[in-house]
Design an enzyme around this catalytic site. Sequence first.
Site, PDB file in Angstrom:
ATOM      1  N   GLU A  21       0.921  -0.800  -0.153  1.00 59.13           N
ATOM      2  CA  GLU A  21      -0.389   0.183   0.182  1.00 59.13           C
ATOM      3  C   GLU A  21       0.824   1.397   0.034  1.00 59.13           C
ATOM      4  OE1 GLU A  21      -2.511  -0.006   3.335  1.00 59.13           O
ATOM      5  OE2 GLU A  21      -3.123  -2.363   2.873  1.00 59.13           O
ATOM      6  N   GLY A  31       4.437  -0.654   2.979  1.00 53.53           N
ATOM      7  CA  GLY A  31       5.575  -1.296   1.894  1.00 53.53           C
ATOM      8  C   GLY A  31       6.873  -2.693   2.931  1.00 53.53           C
ATOM      9  N   SER A  32       7.669  -2.018   2.343  1.00 52.60           N
ATOM     10  CA  SER A  32       8.728  -3.440   3.725  1.00 52.60           C
ATOM     11  C   SER A  32       7.899  -3.785   5.435  1.00 52.60           C
ATOM     12  CB  SER A  32      10.047  -2.714   4.184  1.00 52.60           C
ATOM     13  OG  SER A  32      10.807  -1.985   3.026  1.00 52.60           O
ATOM     14  N   ARG A  57      10.345 -15.805  -3.293  1.00 56.71           N
ATOM     15  CA  ARG A  57      11.524 -15.862  -3.266  1.00 56.71           C
ATOM     16  C   ARG A  57      12.876 -16.615  -4.230  1.00 56.71           C
ATOM     17  NH1 ARG A  57      11.837 -13.287   3.376  1.00 56.71           N
ATOM     18  NH2 ARG A  57      11.002 -11.421   2.641  1.00 56.71           N
ATOM     19  N   GLY A  80      30.430  -1.630 -24.004  1.00 58.11           N
ATOM     20  CA  GLY A  80      30.179  -0.112 -24.598  1.00 58.11           C
ATOM     21  C   GLY A  80      28.883   1.078 -24.589  1.00 58.11           C
ATOM     22  N   GLU A 110       9.168  -9.227  -2.946  1.00 60.88           N
ATOM     23  CA  GLU A 110       9.154  -9.946  -2.416  1.00 60.88           C
ATOM     24  C   GLU A 110      10.052  -9.468  -1.234  1.00 60.88           C
ATOM     25  OE1 GLU A 110       7.504 -12.144  -2.826  1.00 60.88           O
ATOM     26  OE2 GLU A 110       6.602 -12.026  -5.052  1.00 60.88           O
ATOM     27  N   SER A 113      16.497  -6.087  -0.459  1.00 61.12           N
ATOM     28  CA  SER A 113      17.569  -6.587  -0.053  1.00 61.12           C
ATOM     29  C   SER A 113      18.004  -6.610   1.084  1.00 61.12           C
ATOM     30  CB  SER A 113      19.274  -5.996  -0.645  1.00 61.12           C
ATOM     31  OG  SER A 113      19.269  -6.124  -2.208  1.00 61.12           O
TER      32      SER A 113
END
Length: 381
Positions: free
Chosen positions: A125, A129-130, A240, A336, A360, A363
């Site tokens: 939402e 989040g986390s 995950r 390059g 998911e 980090s």
Amino acid sequence: MTVLTDEELDLQSAVRDILTKKVAPLVAEHERNRTFPWEVLPALHEFGYVRGLVASEDGGDGMSFSQLAILMEEAGRCWGSLRTTLNILTIVPYLISQVGSPEQKARFLPPLLSGARRAWFAMTEPDAGSDAASLRTTARLEGDHYVISGSKIYITNASHADIGIVMATVDRSAGAKGITAFIVDRTESDYQVNDIPHMPVRGTSSCELVFAEMRVPKENVLGEVGRGLSAAMKAINVGRLNMSMGAVGLSQAALEESITFVTTREQFGKPLAGFQLVQEMVVEIATLTQTSRLLGMNAARALDSGEPGRMECSMAKYYCGESANKAASLALQVHGGAGLMEESPVERIFRDAREATIPEGTSQIQILQMGRDLLGVSALR
Ligand SMILES: Cc1cc2nc3c(=O)[nH]c(=O)nc-3n(C[C@H](O)[C@H](O)[C@H](O)COP(=O)(O)OP(=O)(O)OC[C@H]3O[C@@H](n4cnc5c(N)ncnc54)[C@H](O)[C@@H]3O)c2cc1C
């Protein structure tokens, strides 16, 4: 050296073959148009995509997590948008098969497993989040229905699907213990979907969902009232693992593109492959790819052996996601200026790899969850 059995190698080769023939030729155009070739999906179901993890008595293929991991690496190698799409399409029926009632399985699994209908999963939402447990979407029981109000963001492919799982709270004062999962069927429940333009995985949509007093029949509660987060936890390791192996696929694609480029492009009168600094970059991509694959398969094997696999899946998600970013960035450097041009697959791989460290569990969240398990102290709050 391979970490796969002969049977797994056969699966990998069959899947790589169909993706190379049926999907790879379509990628550049769909990426450019931000569209997805939905018509190719039913053929992929035959290899175990979407239905693989569901038990055979529920209409699935009863595959192992290791087999799923192979499918996801190959999807990621082919196209990040394909892997992202297949992740959600795999998770929703898996969750219904794990915690759904017999009636819910009979109603929702056949159309999802055949590809006749598609699904979304909505947790995130604007203000949660986390910290997913702080979600604010509410569900109020009124007679035979729950009335759901609130909004979700970044929901993958909600504009292309009409069955969803939404997480809402029946009692905000109960915290995580109020959170409940609901199956939403757009043919009976009305909600608004708005596209949110985004950078990576351009063949997918990221959507805002708005629920304005949306009515959902009470028999659509998935699992138990107040046990939504624990239901979602059943799928978290699968998500995950899927993302980890999808990231391995992106790294593998970055490696293959780099080898092709440096062995054909010449500068200073010889192929780039002959320069030590170029070799260093290519070998680094190869090393990141193989170490990621080992950690991803380690997580899959842990789940196959019946272990919870929480640490293994977090470690794989963290390492594979970060490594795919490094590998994609190195591949771009190897190419390059060509690597920054939209006609180069490396430009797409670079953007898609950027997604690997966020959904998911970012980090940082993986690190904090592993830290808590290793040290017995939570640094999450
Ligand atoms: C392409 C894409 C597809 C997605 N699909 C879905 C979907 O289908 N369904 C769904 O529900 N969600 C989906 N999401 C949402 C995704 O799960 C969230 O973006 C993710 O969980 C992070 O939440 P957030 O974006 O609110 O970031 P925040 O939680 O606001 O985090 C912002 C930053 O702060 C860091 N951070 C947060 N808390 C801590 C802490 N305690 N300690 C240290 N650092 C911290 C994070 O790591 C991050 O770097 C998707 C996202 C993307 C980008």
